[in-house]
Design an enzyme around this catalytic site. Structure first.
Site, mmCIF file in Angstrom:
data_model
loop_
_atom_site.group_PDB
_atom_site.id
_atom_site.type_symbol
_atom_site.label_atom_id
_atom_site.label_comp_id
_atom_site.label_asym_id
_atom_site.label_seq_id
_atom_site.Cartn_x
_atom_site.Cartn_y
_atom_site.Cartn_z
ATOM 1 N N LYS A 99 0.816 -1.210 0.000
ATOM 2 C CA LYS A 99 0.000 0.000 0.000
ATOM 3 C C LYS A 99 0.859 1.274 0.000
ATOM 4 C CE LYS A 99 -4.110 -2.139 0.681
ATOM 5 N NZ LYS A 99 -3.869 -3.471 1.151
HETATM 6 C C1 LIG Z 1 -4.686 -4.639 0.954
HETATM 7 C C2 LIG Z 1 -3.953 -5.905 1.046
HETATM 8 C C3 LIG Z 1 -4.283 -6.981 0.203
HETATM 9 C C4 LIG Z 1 -5.436 -6.940 -0.754
HETATM 10 O O1 LIG Z 1 -5.159 -6.076 -1.843
HETATM 11 P P1 LIG Z 1 -6.356 -5.530 -2.748
HETATM 12 O O2 LIG Z 1 -5.719 -4.542 -3.660
HETATM 13 O O3 LIG Z 1 -7.328 -4.891 -1.807
HETATM 14 O O4 LIG Z 1 -6.937 -6.695 -3.446
HETATM 15 C C5 LIG Z 1 -3.515 -8.127 0.283
HETATM 16 N N1 LIG Z 1 -2.497 -8.221 1.172
HETATM 17 C C6 LIG Z 1 -2.159 -7.220 1.995
HETATM 18 C C7 LIG Z 1 -1.057 -7.406 2.948
HETATM 19 C C8 LIG Z 1 -2.880 -6.028 1.960
HETATM 20 O O5 LIG Z 1 -2.561 -5.026 2.786
#
Ligand SMILES: *Cc1c(COP(=O)(O)O)cnc(C)c1O
Length: 437
Positions: A108
Protein backbone atom coordinates in the site's frame (compact mmCIF):
# COMPACT_ATOMS: atom_id res chain seq x y z
CA UNK A 1 -5.84 11.37 -21.55
CA UNK A 2 -9.23 11.65 -19.92
CA UNK A 3 -10.81 9.40 -17.30
CA UNK A 4 -14.42 8.21 -17.28
CA UNK A 5 -16.72 6.87 -14.59
CA UNK A 6 -17.47 3.14 -14.56
CA UNK A 7 -21.15 4.11 -14.18
CA UNK A 8 -21.42 6.35 -17.22
CA UNK A 9 -18.89 7.26 -19.88
CA UNK A 10 -20.37 10.75 -20.21
CA UNK A 11 -18.71 11.79 -16.90
CA UNK A 12 -15.16 12.69 -17.84
CA UNK A 13 -12.35 14.11 -15.72
CA UNK A 14 -8.72 15.04 -16.15
CA UNK A 15 -6.19 13.05 -14.17
CA UNK A 16 -5.86 15.82 -11.58
CA UNK A 17 -9.62 16.04 -11.15
CA UNK A 18 -10.00 12.28 -10.88
CA UNK A 19 -7.28 12.10 -8.23
CA UNK A 20 -8.68 15.06 -6.34
CA UNK A 21 -12.24 13.70 -6.30
CA UNK A 22 -11.32 10.11 -5.48
CA UNK A 23 -14.71 8.80 -6.53
CA UNK A 24 -16.73 10.04 -9.51
CA UNK A 25 -19.77 12.25 -8.72
CA UNK A 26 -22.12 9.44 -9.86
CA UNK A 27 -20.59 7.05 -7.32
CA UNK A 28 -18.59 5.19 -9.97
CA UNK A 29 -14.84 4.69 -10.16
CA UNK A 30 -12.61 6.46 -12.64
CA UNK A 31 -10.96 4.40 -15.38
CA UNK A 32 -8.81 5.54 -18.31
CA UNK A 33 -10.87 6.37 -21.40
CA UNK A 34 -8.54 4.05 -23.32
CA UNK A 35 -5.29 2.27 -22.57
CA UNK A 36 -1.98 3.13 -24.20
CA UNK A 37 -0.23 0.23 -25.92
CA UNK A 38 3.37 -0.73 -25.28
CA UNK A 39 5.84 -3.31 -26.50
CA UNK A 40 8.53 -4.59 -24.14
CA UNK A 41 11.15 -2.84 -26.30
CA UNK A 42 9.56 0.52 -25.45
CA UNK A 43 11.22 0.12 -22.07
CA UNK A 44 14.72 -0.62 -23.37
CA UNK A 45 17.23 1.18 -21.17
CA UNK A 46 14.69 1.67 -18.37
CA UNK A 47 15.59 -0.45 -15.36
CA UNK A 48 14.64 1.39 -12.16
CA UNK A 49 11.04 1.62 -10.99
CA UNK A 50 11.17 5.39 -11.48
CA UNK A 51 12.41 5.09 -15.10
CA UNK A 52 9.81 2.48 -15.98
CA UNK A 53 7.11 4.50 -14.22
CA UNK A 54 7.95 7.57 -16.21
CA UNK A 55 7.50 5.81 -19.56
CA UNK A 56 4.50 3.75 -18.54
CA UNK A 57 2.57 6.58 -16.89
CA UNK A 58 3.39 9.41 -19.32
CA UNK A 59 0.31 8.73 -21.51
CA UNK A 60 -1.98 8.94 -18.45
CA UNK A 61 -0.48 12.31 -17.51
CA UNK A 62 -0.54 13.69 -21.07
CA UNK A 63 -2.45 16.97 -21.24
CA UNK A 64 -2.81 17.25 -17.47
CA UNK A 65 -1.33 20.05 -15.38
CA UNK A 66 0.74 17.40 -13.55
CA UNK A 67 2.44 16.18 -16.77
CA UNK A 68 5.49 18.43 -16.40
CA UNK A 69 5.90 17.23 -12.80
CA UNK A 70 5.89 13.52 -13.70
CA UNK A 71 9.67 13.04 -13.32
CA UNK A 72 9.56 14.63 -9.89
CA UNK A 73 6.51 12.59 -8.88
CA UNK A 74 7.97 9.22 -9.87
CA UNK A 75 11.28 9.98 -8.16
CA UNK A 76 9.49 11.08 -5.01
CA UNK A 77 7.11 8.09 -4.96
CA UNK A 78 9.37 5.21 -6.07
CA UNK A 79 12.12 5.74 -3.53
CA UNK A 80 12.20 2.15 -2.27
CA UNK A 81 12.71 -1.07 -4.24
CA UNK A 82 10.39 -3.91 -5.34
CA UNK A 83 12.89 -6.76 -5.70
CA UNK A 84 12.10 -9.98 -7.54
CA UNK A 85 13.72 -12.80 -5.61
CA UNK A 86 14.04 -16.22 -7.22
CA UNK A 87 13.46 -19.24 -4.99
CA UNK A 88 15.19 -22.61 -5.28
CA UNK A 89 12.68 -24.98 -6.86
CA UNK A 90 14.04 -28.05 -8.61
CA UNK A 91 12.85 -27.98 -12.21
CA UNK A 92 10.43 -25.06 -11.86
CA UNK A 93 10.92 -21.30 -11.91
CA UNK A 94 9.40 -19.45 -8.99
CA UNK A 95 10.03 -15.90 -7.78
CA UNK A 96 8.65 -13.59 -5.13
CA UNK A 97 7.90 -9.96 -5.87
CA UNK A 98 8.61 -8.27 -2.54
CA UNK A 99 6.37 -5.24 -2.22
CA UNK A 100 7.03 -4.63 1.48
CA UNK A 101 10.16 -2.49 1.52
CA UNK A 102 8.36 0.84 2.00
CA UNK A 103 7.88 2.82 5.21
CA UNK A 104 4.95 0.72 6.50
CA UNK A 105 6.05 -2.66 5.11
CA UNK A 106 3.11 -3.40 2.78
CA UNK A 107 2.45 -2.74 -0.93
CA UNK A 108 0.00 0.00 0.00
CA UNK A 109 3.03 2.30 0.40
CA UNK A 110 3.41 2.48 -3.41
CA UNK A 111 -0.07 3.82 -4.01
CA UNK A 112 -0.17 6.05 -0.95
CA UNK A 113 3.18 7.73 -1.67
CA UNK A 114 2.32 8.29 -5.33
CA UNK A 115 -1.06 9.76 -4.47
CA UNK A 116 0.50 12.12 -1.92
CA UNK A 117 3.19 13.10 -4.45
CA UNK A 118 0.46 13.99 -6.99
CA UNK A 119 -1.71 15.92 -4.54
CA UNK A 120 1.34 17.77 -3.19
CA UNK A 121 1.86 19.26 -6.65
CA UNK A 122 -1.67 20.52 -7.19
CA UNK A 123 -2.81 24.00 -6.16
CA UNK A 124 -4.02 24.19 -2.55
CA UNK A 125 -6.33 26.65 -0.81
CA UNK A 126 -4.60 28.35 2.09
CA UNK A 127 -7.74 28.21 4.24
CA UNK A 128 -9.22 24.87 3.28
CA UNK A 129 -7.38 21.61 3.73
CA UNK A 130 -8.12 18.45 1.82
CA UNK A 131 -9.64 15.84 4.10
CA UNK A 132 -8.41 12.41 3.11
CA UNK A 133 -10.96 9.91 4.31
CA UNK A 134 -9.70 6.37 4.22
CA UNK A 135 -11.14 2.99 5.18
CA UNK A 136 -8.56 0.37 6.03
CA UNK A 137 -8.55 -3.38 6.43
CA UNK A 138 -5.18 -2.93 8.13
CA UNK A 139 -2.44 -1.76 5.80
CA UNK A 140 -3.88 1.13 3.79
CA UNK A 141 -4.40 3.26 6.91
CA UNK A 142 -0.76 3.12 7.98
CA UNK A 143 0.55 3.68 4.45
CA UNK A 144 -1.72 6.68 3.86
CA UNK A 145 -0.94 8.13 7.29
CA UNK A 146 2.80 7.76 6.63
CA UNK A 147 2.50 9.35 3.19
CA UNK A 148 0.36 12.32 4.33
CA UNK A 149 1.70 12.90 7.84
CA UNK A 150 2.59 16.57 8.40
CA UNK A 151 1.65 17.65 4.88
CA UNK A 152 0.24 21.10 5.72
CA UNK A 153 -2.51 21.00 3.09
CA UNK A 154 -4.13 17.75 4.28
CA UNK A 155 -5.81 16.15 7.22
CA UNK A 156 -6.29 12.39 7.28
CA UNK A 157 -9.10 10.44 8.90
CA UNK A 158 -8.47 6.69 9.03
CA UNK A 159 -11.38 4.32 9.72
CA UNK A 160 -10.36 0.83 10.83
CA UNK A 161 -12.53 -2.09 12.00
CA UNK A 162 -12.19 -2.34 15.77
CA UNK A 163 -10.42 -5.52 16.87
CA UNK A 164 -10.05 -6.82 13.32
CA UNK A 165 -6.55 -5.60 12.43
CA UNK A 166 -3.29 -7.11 13.70
CA UNK A 167 -1.79 -5.52 16.85
CA UNK A 168 1.16 -4.14 14.90
CA UNK A 169 -1.06 -2.86 12.11
CA UNK A 170 -3.14 -1.06 14.73
CA UNK A 171 -0.07 0.59 16.24
CA UNK A 172 1.05 1.63 12.82
CA UNK A 173 -2.14 3.42 12.03
CA UNK A 174 -2.66 5.04 15.41
CA UNK A 175 0.89 6.33 16.08
CA UNK A 176 0.88 9.51 14.00
CA UNK A 177 -0.97 12.36 15.66
CA UNK A 178 -0.65 15.86 14.13
CA UNK A 179 -2.88 15.90 11.02
CA UNK A 180 -3.79 12.20 11.24
CA UNK A 181 -6.87 11.00 13.16
CA UNK A 182 -7.53 7.29 13.56
CA UNK A 183 -11.02 6.02 14.39
CA UNK A 184 -11.85 2.46 15.44
CA UNK A 185 -15.24 1.63 13.90
CA UNK A 186 -17.46 -0.88 15.66
CA UNK A 187 -17.95 -2.98 12.53
CA UNK A 188 -16.06 -4.65 9.71
CA UNK A 189 -13.92 -3.30 6.87
CA UNK A 190 -17.00 -3.30 4.64
CA UNK A 191 -18.72 -1.02 7.17
CA UNK A 192 -15.70 1.32 7.07
CA UNK A 193 -15.78 1.34 3.28
CA UNK A 194 -19.53 1.99 3.26
CA UNK A 195 -19.07 4.92 5.67
CA UNK A 196 -16.50 6.47 3.35
CA UNK A 197 -18.85 6.13 0.39
CA UNK A 198 -21.75 7.57 2.41
CA UNK A 199 -19.60 10.49 3.52
CA UNK A 200 -18.80 11.22 -0.13
CA UNK A 201 -22.46 11.42 -1.02
CA UNK A 202 -23.42 13.55 2.01
CA UNK A 203 -24.17 17.09 0.80
CA UNK A 204 -23.57 18.80 4.14
CA UNK A 205 -20.17 17.16 4.69
CA UNK A 206 -19.06 17.90 1.17
CA UNK A 207 -19.94 21.52 1.59
CA UNK A 208 -18.02 21.79 4.81
CA UNK A 209 -14.98 19.71 3.90
CA UNK A 210 -13.04 19.10 0.75
CA UNK A 211 -13.12 15.33 0.85
CA UNK A 212 -10.82 13.05 -1.07
CA UNK A 213 -10.28 9.32 -0.90
CA UNK A 214 -7.03 7.45 -0.57
CA UNK A 215 -8.61 4.03 -0.97
CA UNK A 216 -7.94 2.03 -4.07
CA UNK A 217 -11.11 3.58 -5.46
CA UNK A 218 -8.72 6.50 -6.17
CA UNK A 219 -7.09 6.13 -9.58
CA UNK A 220 -4.00 7.82 -8.14
CA UNK A 221 -3.33 4.69 -6.12
CA UNK A 222 -3.85 2.18 -8.90
CA UNK A 223 -1.68 3.71 -11.62
CA UNK A 224 1.57 3.38 -9.63
CA UNK A 225 0.73 -0.24 -8.87
CA UNK A 226 0.93 -1.07 -12.58
CA UNK A 227 4.59 -0.05 -12.40
CA UNK A 228 5.86 -2.93 -10.27
CA UNK A 229 4.08 -5.42 -12.52
CA UNK A 230 5.74 -3.79 -15.51
CA UNK A 231 9.18 -3.80 -13.89
CA UNK A 232 9.04 -7.38 -12.63
CA UNK A 233 7.54 -8.86 -15.80
CA UNK A 234 10.07 -7.00 -17.96
CA UNK A 235 12.96 -8.24 -15.81
CA UNK A 236 11.90 -11.85 -16.36
CA UNK A 237 11.04 -11.27 -20.03
CA UNK A 238 14.47 -9.79 -20.67
CA UNK A 239 16.16 -12.84 -19.17
CA UNK A 240 13.94 -15.62 -20.44
CA UNK A 241 11.93 -14.22 -23.35
CA UNK A 242 8.72 -15.48 -21.77
CA UNK A 243 5.89 -13.73 -19.95
CA UNK A 244 5.65 -14.83 -16.29
CA UNK A 245 2.43 -15.73 -14.48
CA UNK A 246 1.42 -13.84 -11.34
CA UNK A 247 -0.39 -15.01 -8.22
CA UNK A 248 -1.96 -12.02 -6.47
CA UNK A 249 -3.37 -12.10 -2.91
CA UNK A 250 -6.68 -10.29 -3.38
CA UNK A 251 -9.25 -8.48 -1.29
CA UNK A 252 -10.61 -5.21 -2.62
CA UNK A 253 -9.11 -6.13 -6.04
CA UNK A 254 -6.98 -3.02 -6.51
CA UNK A 255 -3.77 -4.97 -6.92
CA UNK A 256 -5.35 -7.31 -9.45
CA UNK A 257 -6.82 -4.44 -11.47
CA UNK A 258 -3.29 -3.00 -11.68
CA UNK A 259 -1.92 -6.34 -12.88
CA UNK A 260 -4.63 -6.74 -15.52
CA UNK A 261 -4.22 -3.14 -16.69
CA UNK A 262 -0.48 -3.73 -17.08
CA UNK A 263 -1.18 -6.79 -19.23
CA UNK A 264 -3.82 -4.87 -21.22
CA UNK A 265 -1.17 -2.25 -22.00
CA UNK A 266 1.05 -4.94 -23.51
CA UNK A 267 3.41 -5.74 -20.66
CA UNK A 268 4.68 -9.35 -20.83
CA UNK A 269 2.33 -10.86 -18.24
CA UNK A 270 1.01 -14.39 -18.63
CA UNK A 271 -1.76 -15.96 -16.52
CA UNK A 272 -3.09 -14.04 -13.51
CA UNK A 273 -4.30 -16.12 -10.56
CA UNK A 274 -6.23 -14.48 -7.72
CA UNK A 275 -5.63 -15.86 -4.25
CA UNK A 276 -8.63 -15.22 -2.01
CA UNK A 277 -9.20 -16.24 1.58
CA UNK A 278 -12.55 -17.53 2.83
CA UNK A 279 -14.32 -14.43 1.48
CA UNK A 280 -15.91 -15.98 -1.59
CA UNK A 281 -17.67 -13.17 -3.43
CA UNK A 282 -15.15 -13.02 -6.28
CA UNK A 283 -14.48 -16.77 -6.71
CA UNK A 284 -18.25 -17.30 -6.74
CA UNK A 285 -18.76 -14.63 -9.40
CA UNK A 286 -16.06 -15.94 -11.70
CA UNK A 287 -17.62 -19.39 -11.61
CA UNK A 288 -21.33 -18.55 -11.74
CA UNK A 289 -21.60 -15.00 -13.09
CA UNK A 290 -23.68 -14.06 -10.05
CA UNK A 291 -22.46 -10.97 -8.22
CA UNK A 292 -23.53 -11.57 -4.63
CA UNK A 293 -21.68 -9.36 -2.12
CA UNK A 294 -21.54 -10.98 1.30
CA UNK A 295 -20.79 -9.76 4.79
CA UNK A 296 -17.05 -10.18 5.23
CA UNK A 297 -15.68 -13.16 7.14
CA UNK A 298 -12.70 -12.70 9.51
CA UNK A 299 -9.64 -14.71 8.44
CA UNK A 300 -5.90 -14.81 9.16
CA UNK A 301 -5.31 -12.83 5.97
CA UNK A 302 -7.34 -9.98 7.41
CA UNK A 303 -6.34 -7.31 4.89
CA UNK A 304 -8.25 -9.41 2.35
CA UNK A 305 -11.43 -9.73 4.41
CA UNK A 306 -13.62 -7.95 1.90
CA UNK A 307 -17.11 -9.15 1.05
CA UNK A 308 -18.00 -6.39 -1.40
CA UNK A 309 -14.83 -5.51 -3.30
CA UNK A 310 -15.01 -2.03 -4.82
CA UNK A 311 -12.72 -2.63 -7.74
CA UNK A 312 -14.95 -5.29 -9.29
CA UNK A 313 -16.53 -2.32 -11.08
CA UNK A 314 -13.23 -1.68 -12.81
CA UNK A 315 -12.78 -5.34 -13.80
CA UNK A 316 -16.32 -5.42 -15.17
CA UNK A 317 -15.72 -2.19 -17.00
CA UNK A 318 -12.88 -3.85 -18.89
CA UNK A 319 -14.76 -7.12 -19.42
CA UNK A 320 -18.52 -6.61 -18.99
CA UNK A 321 -19.25 -10.25 -19.86
CA UNK A 322 -18.35 -12.35 -16.81
CA UNK A 323 -17.36 -15.31 -18.96
CA UNK A 324 -14.87 -13.16 -20.75
CA UNK A 325 -13.54 -11.86 -17.43
CA UNK A 326 -13.31 -15.42 -16.15
CA UNK A 327 -11.21 -16.30 -19.17
CA UNK A 328 -8.76 -13.54 -18.22
CA UNK A 329 -8.37 -14.35 -14.51
CA UNK A 330 -8.83 -17.34 -12.24
CA UNK A 331 -9.83 -17.01 -8.61
CA UNK A 332 -8.88 -19.51 -5.91
CA UNK A 333 -9.89 -19.86 -2.28
CA UNK A 334 -7.54 -20.60 0.60
CA UNK A 335 -8.65 -21.54 4.11
CA UNK A 336 -7.02 -20.45 7.37
CA UNK A 337 -5.75 -23.99 7.95
CA UNK A 338 -4.09 -23.94 4.55
CA UNK A 339 -2.53 -20.56 5.32
CA UNK A 340 -1.03 -21.91 8.54
CA UNK A 341 0.25 -25.05 6.88
CA UNK A 342 1.74 -23.11 3.96
CA UNK A 343 3.61 -20.66 6.21
CA UNK A 344 5.17 -23.58 8.07
CA UNK A 345 5.89 -25.65 4.93
CA UNK A 346 7.51 -22.88 2.91
CA UNK A 347 9.66 -21.86 5.85
CA UNK A 348 11.04 -25.39 5.84
CA UNK A 349 11.26 -25.53 2.05
CA UNK A 350 12.72 -22.12 1.21
CA UNK A 351 13.70 -20.59 4.57
CA UNK A 352 11.22 -17.77 3.73
CA UNK A 353 8.52 -16.57 6.07
CA UNK A 354 5.31 -15.29 4.48
CA UNK A 355 2.73 -12.94 5.90
CA UNK A 356 -0.69 -14.69 5.91
CA UNK A 357 -1.68 -12.84 2.70
CA UNK A 358 1.43 -13.85 0.81
CA UNK A 359 0.85 -17.38 2.09
CA UNK A 360 -2.48 -17.51 0.21
CA UNK A 361 -0.56 -16.88 -3.02
CA UNK A 362 2.05 -19.51 -2.12
CA UNK A 363 -0.77 -21.99 -1.49
CA UNK A 364 -2.46 -21.23 -4.80
CA UNK A 365 0.88 -21.80 -6.55
CA UNK A 366 1.36 -25.11 -4.72
CA UNK A 367 -2.09 -26.21 -5.91
CA UNK A 368 -1.57 -25.40 -9.59
CA UNK A 369 -1.20 -28.44 -11.80
CA UNK A 370 2.37 -29.68 -12.17
CA UNK A 371 2.18 -28.85 -15.87
CA UNK A 372 1.09 -25.26 -15.33
CA UNK A 373 3.78 -24.79 -12.70
CA UNK A 374 6.32 -26.04 -15.17
CA UNK A 375 5.27 -24.07 -18.23
CA UNK A 376 5.51 -20.59 -16.69
CA UNK A 377 7.91 -18.71 -14.49
CA UNK A 378 5.56 -17.85 -11.63
CA UNK A 379 5.73 -14.76 -9.47
CA UNK A 380 4.17 -14.76 -6.02
CA UNK A 381 3.17 -11.24 -5.07
CA UNK A 382 4.32 -10.68 -1.47
CA UNK A 383 2.00 -7.96 -0.22
CA UNK A 384 3.25 -7.41 3.35
CA UNK A 385 6.25 -8.13 5.55
CA UNK A 386 5.66 -11.08 7.91
CA UNK A 387 6.78 -8.96 10.89
CA UNK A 388 3.46 -7.10 10.68
CA UNK A 389 1.74 -10.38 11.55
CA UNK A 390 4.29 -11.76 14.01
CA UNK A 391 1.58 -13.09 16.36
CA UNK A 392 0.41 -15.41 13.57
CA UNK A 393 3.67 -16.22 11.80
CA UNK A 394 6.12 -16.77 14.65
CA UNK A 395 4.37 -19.71 16.32
CA UNK A 396 4.14 -21.39 12.91
CA UNK A 397 7.82 -21.12 12.06
CA UNK A 398 9.12 -21.39 15.62
CA UNK A 399 11.31 -18.30 15.24
CA UNK A 400 11.10 -14.57 15.73
CA UNK A 401 10.69 -12.55 12.55
CA UNK A 402 13.20 -9.67 12.44
CA UNK A 403 11.40 -6.32 12.30
CA UNK A 404 12.47 -3.97 9.48
CA UNK A 405 13.97 -0.76 10.97
CA UNK A 406 11.31 1.61 9.57
CA UNK A 407 8.57 -0.52 11.11
CA UNK A 408 10.43 -0.80 14.42
CA UNK A 409 10.55 2.97 14.64
CA UNK A 410 6.77 3.29 14.23
CA UNK A 411 6.12 0.60 16.82
CA UNK A 412 7.97 2.66 19.43
CA UNK A 413 5.63 5.66 19.04
CA UNK A 414 2.62 6.13 21.37
CA UNK A 415 -0.79 5.15 20.02
CA UNK A 416 -4.01 7.21 20.13
CA UNK A 417 -7.38 6.86 18.46
CA UNK A 418 -11.12 7.49 18.88
CA UNK A 419 -13.93 5.00 18.58
CA UNK A 420 -17.27 5.31 16.76
CA UNK A 421 -20.35 3.27 15.89
CA UNK A 422 -20.58 2.26 12.24
CA UNK A 423 -23.01 4.97 11.15
CA UNK A 424 -22.61 8.19 9.25
CA UNK A 425 -23.88 10.39 12.10
CA UNK A 426 -21.16 9.06 14.38
CA UNK A 427 -18.55 9.73 11.72
CA UNK A 428 -19.91 13.21 11.08
CA UNK A 429 -19.81 14.20 14.70
CA UNK A 430 -16.26 13.01 15.09
CA UNK A 431 -15.33 15.00 12.00
CA UNK A 432 -16.83 18.00 13.82
CA UNK A 433 -14.62 17.23 16.80
CA UNK A 434 -11.57 17.16 14.56
CA UNK A 435 -12.08 20.18 12.32
CA UNK A 436 -9.47 20.97 9.68
CA UNK A 437 -6.80 23.10 11.23
C1 LIG B 1 -4.69 -4.64 0.95
C2 LIG B 1 -3.95 -5.91 1.05
C3 LIG B 1 -4.28 -6.98 0.20
C4 LIG B 1 -5.44 -6.94 -0.75
O1 LIG B 1 -5.16 -6.08 -1.84
P1 LIG B 1 -6.36 -5.53 -2.75
O2 LIG B 1 -5.72 -4.54 -3.66
O3 LIG B 1 -7.33 -4.89 -1.81
O4 LIG B 1 -6.94 -6.70 -3.45
C5 LIG B 1 -3.52 -8.13 0.28
N1 LIG B 1 -2.50 -8.22 1.17
C6 LIG B 1 -2.16 -7.22 2.00
C7 LIG B 1 -1.06 -7.41 2.95
C8 LIG B 1 -2.88 -6.03 1.96
O5 LIG B 1 -2.56 -5.03 2.79
Amino acid sequence: MLFVSTRGPELVATLSEAIRQGIAPDGGLYVPQRFPEFRPSDFDGAHTLADIAERLLAPFFAGDQLARKLTEIVNDAFNFPAPVKQLETPGDRLSVLELFHGPTAAFKDFGARFLAACLERQPHHADRKITILVATSGDTGGAVAAAFHKRPWAQVVVLFPKGLVSPRQQRQLTCWGDNVHALAVRGTFDDCQRLVKEAFSDAELNQRLELSSANSINIGRLLPQTVYYAASSLAIWRQEGQAPGFVVPSGNLGNVVACLWARTMGLPIGPIELAHNANLTVPHYLVTGEWRPQASVATLASAMDVGNPSNMERLQNLHPDWRELASQLKAHTVTDDQIRARVAADFRLFGESWCPHTATAAQVYANLSGELRHVYHWVLVATAHPAKFNEIVEPLIGETVPVPPALAELLRMPSHYGEIASDLDALKSSLHDAPPR
